[in-house]
Design a protein around this motif. Structure first.
Motif, short mmCIF file in Angstrom:
data_model
loop_
_atom_site.label_atom_id
_atom_site.label_comp_id
_atom_site.label_asym_id
_atom_site.label_seq_id
_atom_site.Cartn_x
_atom_site.Cartn_y
_atom_site.Cartn_z
N ASP A 1 13.97 57.58 -13.85
CA ASP A 1 15.32 57.58 -14.44
C ASP A 1 15.56 56.27 -15.18
O ASP A 1 16.49 55.52 -14.87
CB ASP A 1 16.36 57.80 -13.34
CG ASP A 1 17.62 58.48 -13.86
OD1 ASP A 1 17.73 58.62 -15.09
OD2 ASP A 1 18.48 58.85 -13.05
N ALA B 1 19.61 70.74 -23.58
CA ALA B 1 20.76 69.83 -23.59
C ALA B 1 21.90 70.39 -24.43
O ALA B 1 23.07 70.23 -24.11
CB ALA B 1 20.34 68.47 -24.13
N LEU C 1 11.29 71.01 -22.40
CA LEU C 1 12.28 70.12 -21.78
C LEU C 1 13.50 70.94 -21.37
O LEU C 1 13.77 71.99 -21.97
CB LEU C 1 12.73 69.04 -22.78
CG LEU C 1 11.71 68.01 -23.24
CD1 LEU C 1 12.35 67.08 -24.26
CD2 LEU C 1 11.17 67.22 -22.06
N THR D 1 18.63 62.92 -26.84
CA THR D 1 18.30 62.76 -25.41
C THR D 1 16.98 63.42 -24.98
O THR D 1 16.73 63.57 -23.80
CB THR D 1 19.43 63.25 -24.46
OG1 THR D 1 19.50 64.68 -24.50
CG2 THR D 1 20.78 62.66 -24.81
N ARG D 2 16.13 63.75 -25.96
CA ARG D 2 14.83 64.29 -25.56
C ARG D 2 14.06 63.28 -24.72
O ARG D 2 13.47 63.61 -23.70
CB ARG D 2 13.98 64.59 -26.80
CG ARG D 2 14.29 65.89 -27.47
CD ARG D 2 13.35 66.03 -28.65
NE ARG D 2 13.42 67.33 -29.26
CZ ARG D 2 12.52 67.78 -30.12
NH1 ARG D 2 11.50 67.03 -30.46
NH2 ARG D 2 12.65 68.98 -30.65
N ARG E 1 13.28 61.39 -17.31
CA ARG E 1 13.92 61.68 -16.03
C ARG E 1 13.32 62.92 -15.36
O ARG E 1 12.97 62.90 -14.19
CB ARG E 1 15.42 61.89 -16.27
CG ARG E 1 16.24 62.11 -15.00
CD ARG E 1 17.66 62.55 -15.36
NE ARG E 1 17.62 63.80 -16.09
CZ ARG E 1 18.53 64.17 -17.00
NH1 ARG E 1 19.55 63.38 -17.29
NH2 ARG E 1 18.43 65.32 -17.62
N ASP E 2 13.22 64.00 -16.12
CA ASP E 2 12.90 65.29 -15.50
C ASP E 2 11.41 65.59 -15.43
O ASP E 2 10.99 66.39 -14.61
CB ASP E 2 13.61 66.42 -16.25
CG ASP E 2 15.12 66.26 -16.19
OD1 ASP E 2 15.62 65.86 -15.13
OD2 ASP E 2 15.80 66.51 -17.20
N ARG F 1 15.52 63.03 -21.19
CA ARG F 1 15.20 64.19 -20.35
C ARG F 1 13.72 64.19 -19.95
O ARG F 1 13.38 64.49 -18.81
CB ARG F 1 15.55 65.48 -21.09
CG ARG F 1 17.07 65.74 -21.14
CD ARG F 1 17.40 66.94 -22.00
NE ARG F 1 17.40 66.61 -23.42
CZ ARG F 1 17.04 67.44 -24.39
NH1 ARG F 1 16.59 68.63 -24.08
NH2 ARG F 1 17.11 67.07 -25.64
#
Lengths: 575, 470
Positions: free
Chosen positions: A211, A68, A65, A198-199, A205-206, A202
């Motif tokens: 999103d 962050a 990932l 926030t894993r 989203r990524d 991410r």
């Protein structure tokens, strides 16, 4: 669905290394290493530590990932070569380079290494920083591990034991946040357990290109949430459950079903499409409870699609075929059944026998079918199976072993094209014996009325269907989770799977009864281990030449398709 | 006699001075810009021509100008770090998110002399080959945003902005972007995230240094309102001349926001280091002292995130002596020259130039509780120590103001605060929320201990009364 392509990490040039010292031990590490996308970027401290065999605890960092840097668990101290007034490196009296310790710590996950760097992961200061991060994470975290489903695979538990303090100084009231949040059709969220790493955000989203997740509110009241009014429902949501280091995100399918420490884990493969994602089957007392992804950078990295992950319940269905059956079965024993079938095949007129084999069978099983067909002069084919795919893990070919079937000469070209010939031959009365392994052929142009015209219909399968209903000899078979073998994925990677649970009732692995059948038909002994069978196949079939059972290891071996024709037309629809 | 030195504030409170372009032009406005745009390349010592932009940047370096946002980072150095070879556009962002409690200087310029800011911004953009600049203005400055929009329209209409500025061939567009009410948007990388439309989570450095990977991952300069105004004066005076203002390494003038228990709160402009903290508080030209019969108790010298000074506190500072050699001096905090270096040497900072004066009527526990409540509310919550620590501190202090204190709470607060700063957090908010607690609890420890003991005694008494009543 925009998705990251499956990437194979290129090996960095070995000469291009940097010397760093981790806790007093100097190691040469590559100057560049692949980042989460596989792009070569400057090596970070956490990667250097890993290469030196030193584990740096972390929550938000995940190799696959984007970084962050928010949890602060991986803070380490470090020093750099000391420089004199003219920028020249200073040396200690013994001639070695002097190192100046940085007054401030650095997060190992985001800080690149540089030549001569010294990383200190075990100083009292580092230990204190870890302990205080854990204390901060725990002050507002429920301390109810006994009723938390994550217990046993919780990084908060593990690091608390290893790096934390036993007692809490916190005497204030905790922050309360939403519990039992129905985030989407497959995921439950407990915001009080969330450590805001926030894993999941991410990943979603990524990597999944959706999103959908974010953080609302501020400071300690920060709360993970899905976009208001929208369910968290993309094809890859359950990966967030694996990524969640704590018990915040849980799978509706698995939560509260089993304490994880009771699970037996078996290396296996997902069979829902031709990608061949590597999985671990979690089972307990002969019951499969979950699939989790097993890392394989060449295939699925460490991800699974939700459909594949949840597509295991059929294995434990109560209507599984568990008994030998059929009007031609002389006695309800495998010996009698196989003798009957062998006798029929030995005396069959060439051209009167055909085999429909499933591309869900293992390479070894298809190899045995190939030999059987050679001995009886039977034509063979498979039932192709396609559906929506995407640019990531979900392949349009819904058979796990189409390429294996092609390479072993089982499938026609194109796959399934011979089925209509079979139908015609049955209609003309020239095809009199049909062997069907693991497919319901009735929707494929071989309807019940045609099947009824056969002299002998031998069927093996796992679940009942309109073909098994008409079988003169019905052989109950096994799911992949109940046996051991290999599949060839759509990219030509040959990968192994192993037995997790026992088959129900009198069902037996196809590989076993096909071997016995082949011995009876051919009169030649056949290897009785997966390994022996694989090696015989490798010796005989050019597409497997040079491969060894042991050499497949955990992640398989690549044999790229010579002709890419095996893929059904990628009628991929956007997921 | 200490006195103000009005450079940036020269016109803006003069009778009849209005924020419109005509008034600005009547006061020589945009004259510096005209001169700068007319500069020609000059041959350098090696014969290679030095571009006008490079000449302007050199003046800023010569000026010794330090950023006025809070950190006091050298402006010339900041500009020199910009990646000019990336092939990507360079952005300039004016940080007008003035929200450090106690600070009210930038808004004076924005509201009363917006064209001064624009001239500084255009000059800085020109000097750095910037063609797109943003003014990120604090959401609460609603009128300020309108004033800036109006000023931008005026400047555009008169050819000071837009395509081919004043016929020079130089193009620049400027947009005003309003914040949505978060202190953390003043942190430059949080600001950039917010400007990109995201949550203002400060970025991890490395790798996201704005000079290299700033707005939209392009090289970006983020300068405070006052800094950009100062650039105009650097260009007007010339760097060397500007550097004669103030004191060495603390050059130029600075806006100071004076508030709290003083007779003349307000904003003042001083030559940096030419006025002491004591003069700012007591001199009739500035704060004019405390209200009658009040005694000084404490000074917050650089916005609430600065470490507090206790009245009468002695600090050791290294200063150049009469012969130029560095001498270590012991000074009363009131004797500290108000500049970047001295306040940092004294263990605090001049930060945003906001001085908050507290007299002996102040309850330090309540004052600190108020400050901590602010930081708990404004922590973005991205990284663990600040997210959890800021609210923990606020809750403990709330308890101490609501009768539920303990004798050990002073120690408890100090230990929590010790676990947040020092590079443990992504941005300087970790320091901002813990420094006031560390310094106030250390310097007024007796008040905190007494409060806790008092609460404990009351609880014991109440419990005994309850026992007796049974």
């Amino acid at each position: 669905m925009s998705a990251a392509a499956v990437v194979t990490s290129p090996a960095p040039p070995s000469s291009d290394t940097v010397n760093v010292t981790v806790d007093g031990r100097t190691v040469a590490v590559p100057r560049l290493l692949p980042d989460w996308r596989g792009k070569l970027v400057p090596t970070t401290m956490i990667q250097a530590c890993e290469q030196a065999g030193v584990e740096v605890p972390h929550y938000c960092y995940h190799a696959k990932l984007p970084v962050a840097g928010n949890c602060r668990m991986c803070l380490v101290e470090y020093g750099l070569p000391a420089l004199g007034p003219e920028g020249q490196p200073l040396r200690k009296p013994d001639g070695s380079l002097a190192v100046k310790k940085s007054p401030r710590p650095a997060i190992a996950c985001a800080t690149p290494i540089s030549p001569g760097m010294e990383i200190y992961t075990a100083t009292p200061e580092v230990q204190q920083m870890r302990a205080s991060v854990l204390e901060f994470l725990l002050i507002n975290h429920p301390l109810d591990c006994p009723i938390c489903d994550q217990a046993g695979e919780c990084k908060l538990q593990e690091y608390s034991v290893e790096y934390g303090h036993a007692a809490s100084r916190f005497v204030e009231t905790k922050v309360h946040k939403p519990k039992q949040v129905d985030l989407g059709p497959r995921i439950m969220l407990d915001d009080e357990r969330c450590i805001l790493c926030t894993r999941c955000i991410r990943f979603t989203r990524d990597l999944a290109g959706d999103d959908a997740l974010g953080i609302v509110n501020r400071g300690s009241y920060n709360t993970l949430a899905a976009y208001p009014g929208r369910a968290f429902d993309n094809p890859y949501t359950l990966n967030t459950v694996d990524l969640c280091p704590v018990g915040a995100l849980t799978a509706k399918d698995f939560r509260f079903q089993m304490r994880v420490w009771f699970l037996k884990e078996t290396k296996s493969l997902c069979t829902s499409c031709g990608t061949g994602c590597n999985v671990l089957i979690g089972s307990r007392e002969n019951r499969i409870l979950r699939y989790t992804p097993r890392a394989n950078d060449a295939v699925n990295v460490c991800w699974l699609c939700d459909h594949g992950r949840l597509n295991y319940r059929w294995i434990g269905r109560p209507d599984r075929l568990r008994q030998l059956a059929g009007s031609r079965l002389p006695a309800p024993t495998w010996d009698a059944a196989l003798t009957e079938v062998a006798q029929r095949l030995r005396h069959a007129v060439p051209g009167s026998v055909a085999v429909v084999a499933s591309a869900r069978l293992a390479n070894e099983e298809l190899y045995l079918i190939r030999r059987l067909a050679q001995h009886t002069g039977a034509a063979t084919d498979i039932v192709p199976r396609s559906g929506p795919g995407d640019a990531w893990l979900i392949h349009a070919d819904k058979n796990p072993n189409s390429l294996g079937a092609q390479r072993l000469g089982i499938s026609a070209d194109p796959a399934g094209s011979r089925l209509s010939q079979f139908a015609a031959a049955i209609g003309q009365g020239t095809l009199r014996t049909l062997l069907v392994f693991g497919e319901d052929v009735t929707p494929r142009g071989l309807g019940p009325e045609l099947l009824d015209r056969l002299e002998c219909l031998v069927v093996s399968d796992i679940l009942p269907n309109r073909t098994t209903e008409r079988a003169h000899v019905l052989l109950p078979g096994c799911a992949h989770a109940e046996k051991c073998g290999s599949f060839t994925n759509v990219h030509g990677r040959v990968q192994r799977f192993f037995k997790a649970v026992e088959p129900p009732g009198g069902a037996r692995p196809e590989v076993e009864f096909l071997r016995e059948l082949l011995q009876r038909v051919s009169g030649e002994p056949q290897p009785d281990t997966a390994e022996g069978l694989f090696h015989r196949m490798a010796a005989e079939v050019p597409a497997f030449a040079g491969l060894t059972w042991a050499g497949l290891g955990d992640t398989g071996a690549a044999r790229p398709p010579e002709a890419e024709r095996v893929r059904p037309r990628a009628d991929a629809t956007a997921g | 006699m200490p006195s103000e030195y009005r450079l940036i504030l020269k016109h803006l409170d003069q009778p009849g001075y209005t924020p419109d372009l005509d008034c600005y032009l009547r006061h020589d406005g945009y004259h510096v810009l005209r001169q700068a745009l007319a500069l020609a390349p000059r041959p350098g010592p090696d014969g290679k021509p030095i571009s006008p932009q490079e000449q302007l940047r050199h003046e800023v370096t010569l000026s010794g100008l330090r950023g006025r946002g809070g950190a006091g980072f050298s402006c010339g150095l900041k500009w020199s770090l910009v990646d000019r070879k990336s092939g990507k556009p360079i952005y300039l962002v004016c940080n007008a998110d003035e929200s450090e409690p106690g600070t009210f200087k930038d808004r004076q310029v924005i509201y009363k002399d917006p064209h001064q800011l624009l001239e500084g911004l255009i000059l800085s953009s020109y000097a750095n080959d910037v063609h797109l600049a943003y003014i990120y203005i604090r959401g609460e400055f609603v009128e300020g945003a309108r004033i800036l929009e109006r000023a931008l329209a005026e400047a555009r209409a008169q050819g000071f902005l837009g395509r081919n500025i004043l016929g020079s061939g130089y193009d620049l567009e400027v947009y005003v972007h309003r914040g949505a009410g978060a202190y953390i948007c003043g942190e430059e990388t949080g600001l950039l995230e917010s400007l990109e439309g995201k949550r203002p989570y400060p970025r991890v450095k490395p790798p996201y240094f704005p000079a290299v990977l700033g707005l939209y991952l392009c090289p970006t300069i983020v300068n405070n309102v006052e800094t950009l105004c100062a650039v105009k004066h650097v260009m007007a005076l010339g760097g060397a001349e500007y550097a004669k203002l103030g004191t060495p390494n603390n050059t130029g003038t600075r806006l100071v926001s004076l508030s709290g228990h003083i007779q003349r709160p307000g904003y003042y402009e001083i030559e940096v280091g030419k006025v002491t903290l004591g003069e700012l508080i007591f001199d009739p030209a500035f704060g004019n002292g405390l209200r009658p019969s009040r005694r000084l108790k404490a000074i917050i010298p650089g916005g609430v995130s600065a470490k507090i000074f206790k009245a009468g506190e002695k600090v050791k500072v290294k200063r150049p002596g009469p012969d130029g050699r560095e001498l270590e001096q012991t000074l009363d905090v009131l004797e500290l020259p108000y500049d970047f270096t001295s306040l940092t040497a004294a263990g605090s900072m001049s930060g945003s130039g906001a001085i908050i004066v507290l007299d002996d009527t102040t309850d330090m526990v309540s004052a600190l509780a108020n400050i901590s409540e602010f930081f708990a509310h404004e922590s973005c919550g991205q990284c663990t120590p600040c997210r959890e620590g800021s609210l923990w501190l606020a809750k403990a202090l709330r308890r101490l103001t609501q009768g539920a204190g303990r004798a050990q709470d002073a120690e408890y607060l100090a230990r929590i605060a010790d676990s947040i700063p020092g590079g443990r957090t992504i941005c300087a908010f970790g320091e901002a929320c813990s420094w006031p607690v560390q310094s106030t609890v250390a310097k007024f420890k007796d008040e905190f201990v007494a409060r806790g003991k008092d609460h404990e005694a009351r609880r014991t008494a109440a419990a005994q009364a309850g026992e007796t009543a049974k």
